[in-house]
Design an enzyme around this catalytic site. Sequence first.
Site, short mmCIF file in Angstrom:
data_model
loop_
_atom_site.label_atom_id
_atom_site.label_comp_id
_atom_site.label_asym_id
_atom_site.label_seq_id
_atom_site.Cartn_x
_atom_site.Cartn_y
_atom_site.Cartn_z
N CYS A 92 1.03 -1.26 0.12
CA CYS A 92 -0.03 -0.04 -0.03
C CYS A 92 1.00 1.47 0.13
CB CYS A 92 -1.10 0.14 1.18
SG CYS A 92 -2.10 -1.35 1.30
N ASP A 509 31.44 23.99 18.28
CA ASP A 509 31.74 25.39 18.63
C ASP A 509 32.11 25.57 19.95
OD1 ASP A 509 31.52 28.27 18.12
OD2 ASP A 509 29.70 28.09 19.28
N ASP A 717 25.88 29.59 14.46
CA ASP A 717 26.35 28.48 13.56
C ASP A 717 25.53 27.84 12.55
OD1 ASP A 717 28.70 28.75 15.30
OD2 ASP A 717 27.37 27.69 16.78
#
Length: 828
Positions: A92, A509, A717
């Site tokens: 399906c 970072d 960022d």
Amino acid sequence: MPNHKSATKENITLPIKGMSCSSCAARIEKKVGELKGVDSVHVNFAAAAATIKFNPQKISASQFPATIEKLGFEVPALRKLFPVEGMTCASCVARIEKKIASLEGVREVEANLATEQVSVDYTPALLDFEALRLALEQVGYRLLPSVEEPENVLFAKDEEHHRELAQLKWKLILSGIISLPTVFLSIKGSPLFDAAATNIILFILATPVQFFCGWQFYRGTLNGFRHGYVNMNTLIAAGTSAAYFYSVCATFFPGWLGFPSTEVYYDTAVVIIALVLLGRWMEARAKHSASSAIKKLMGLQPKTARVEKDGEEFEINVEDLEVGDFVLVRPGEKIPVDGILIKGQSSTDESMLTGESVPVEKKVGDEVIGASLNKNGSFKMRVTRMGKDTLLAQIIQLVEQAQGSKAPVQRLADKIAGIFVPVVIGLALLAFVFWWGFGNSFAPLPTTPFLFALMVFISVMIIACPCALGLATPTAIMVGTGKGAEMGILIKGGEALEQAEKLDTVVFDKTGTLTSGTPEVADVLLSPNTVLDIDRLLVLAGSLEKNSEHPLAQAVVSEVKKRNLKFEKIETLSDFKALPGFGVRGKVAGKNIFLGNMKLMDEEKIDFSAVKSDLEKLTAQGKTPMILSVDGNIEGIITTVDTLKSHAKETVHRLKMMGLKVMMVTGDNWKTAQAVARKLEIDDVIAEVLPSEKRDEIRKQIAQGHKVAMVGDGINDAPALAESTVGIALGSGTDVAMEASDITLVTSDLRAVPQAIELSKRTLAKIRQNLFWAFFYNVMAIPVAAGLLYPSYGILLKPVFAALAMSLSSVSVVGNSLLLKRFSPSRL
């Protein structure tokens, strides 16, 4: 949808985002007007829309959004989840996706068997719900409207689920009860009646099971025939019908077949239906359990809130709150919605949303999260976010999208499932013809060739299970992403899971990620030649930095306030400019001031040799120095320190233990960055990079063949997060940056980074296990059912055992996925 239609021409109006002036409109008109089949184009800059007249026989309307987007503009698209009725097996999924993908305006479509939903990314100007509904109706499915309120969706789903379970349970009990005497009479016979009469009794027992309990299989089969396809229902209906109708003929018209009337297989049909219903009932319960994460999240929000208006307190429904209302929260109560604390103080338990077990202290001005628990103080809050804008609603939406997504590894399974049923029917017919025609030539048969061939045909039809293939991936994703949500880890979907499992490098970072992001002033040093004192230097720096939201700027402003110094009047400030990666500049009281790093001084050709030795000492200590220049003269240095986050070192160590390379990237100077890296035992450091250059560093790593995760605050960022293989954004509790990242951590605990990667690996392992067993089961079971082992070993799978194996295969896949609920992160 088209606004006007004639015999050969159509007009459509497309909304357009990103136009900044009338020349943008002219550019769109020119480019679209050049397309073959376009008669006229009118772009209205004020209305931000394009009206296009075209010949649909020469050009498709879906080309217009693509052409406009190539010019750098955006034609808004919608992504919506629609419930689908009538999905029964994996075939399906392929059928629904193929049909919807063929519609004009559809960009992406993903159907999900486990959630029985379809996610459609489409252009509303070209397509609407009615067109989608009619398209699915053509292939035998019912598309329901997308319901915006998650709670309404949950209620409707729960109600439907309980109704489905009740029906399955009733039919299962009935078929189970009838199967006992049916099997007994088939094996032992009746002491009161002869064989012919016993067969009639079996007929009476089996008929309600065949046509009442098994009606759903006939209904699904007939629906498929009407729309030109076959599915899982076809296999069960055909297999049980073969056993049932053969038995009817043997009971009432034995002369037609020339076989003894005692050989009937009512018990086969009855037990197969009972076992298949048992499997579907267990599967439905397990699927419901797999989606429990969303139900838990839904249940977090309180229903009422106590509001203060005009000095009076009264209780209202949460839905009736408005932004700006004042809400009173007592100890032990749940916070109704997101807001800001304006009076009082307390601590709140946010563990149900962020996974952090330690209560968070809240004071005036702090943000509080709706659905979190107020622990020990009363306070007044002002409502800031309602409904779908709250953090809870965002989390629920993200989890729903993730649970409806599809991992790339599932694509092959879906393709196979799409052709699976017709292939199985072909194999079953081939096996039937072979054993009926040539069975005695290969091995002595225990019964007539026809009956032996019939049993083989039924076994092959019943044992094949495309459902296991269809459920292998979505159930694991549902449980994995749900478990992640409980831990404060929001995973966007199957693709993010699959990519996270392949990671070999994690780039952090520094500021706000590895460190707290709230630096404080550590030193204020004067230049040997300055005429300023420390207070005056701070006032000049602070007056300039008041215009910046950078954490370093706020540290200077806080220091000025802490010392009870007065800022320069705002009218004396002019020409302020933030210089990302360098610092700030501006005029204060008529003086030209620069405040920033050594790169800024070099850029402005300001000599800072008088303080160079101090700069080297300070940076070696891990401090971040900012140099103040007034009218071209160096007046002094302000240093800040940013404390490491708790568990930062533990997180880095854990990632290394997992075999991942850990790097740090920062705009800070080399010496400060290296001092931080030494504390955390990070060997690879990239420093003194601008925010835009972080993305370039990620690209370099990927170009070298690495699979890179970027961990950042999700705001500054964003380019690097988007560029990385997997972007992991640290949310601040209420400001969850979800757009650029693949994984968002609602918690501020860095340990969630390795936990997210570990959860992804565990989920992918479950998906692979499920797919392996689903493929292995079908590849091994079908040949055995077809009698491949019978000539050599005398092994033949009876239809009843085939039904049991088929039912257990689906249940085992879902059950294996549910084991992810027990996931617990590894400890050091």
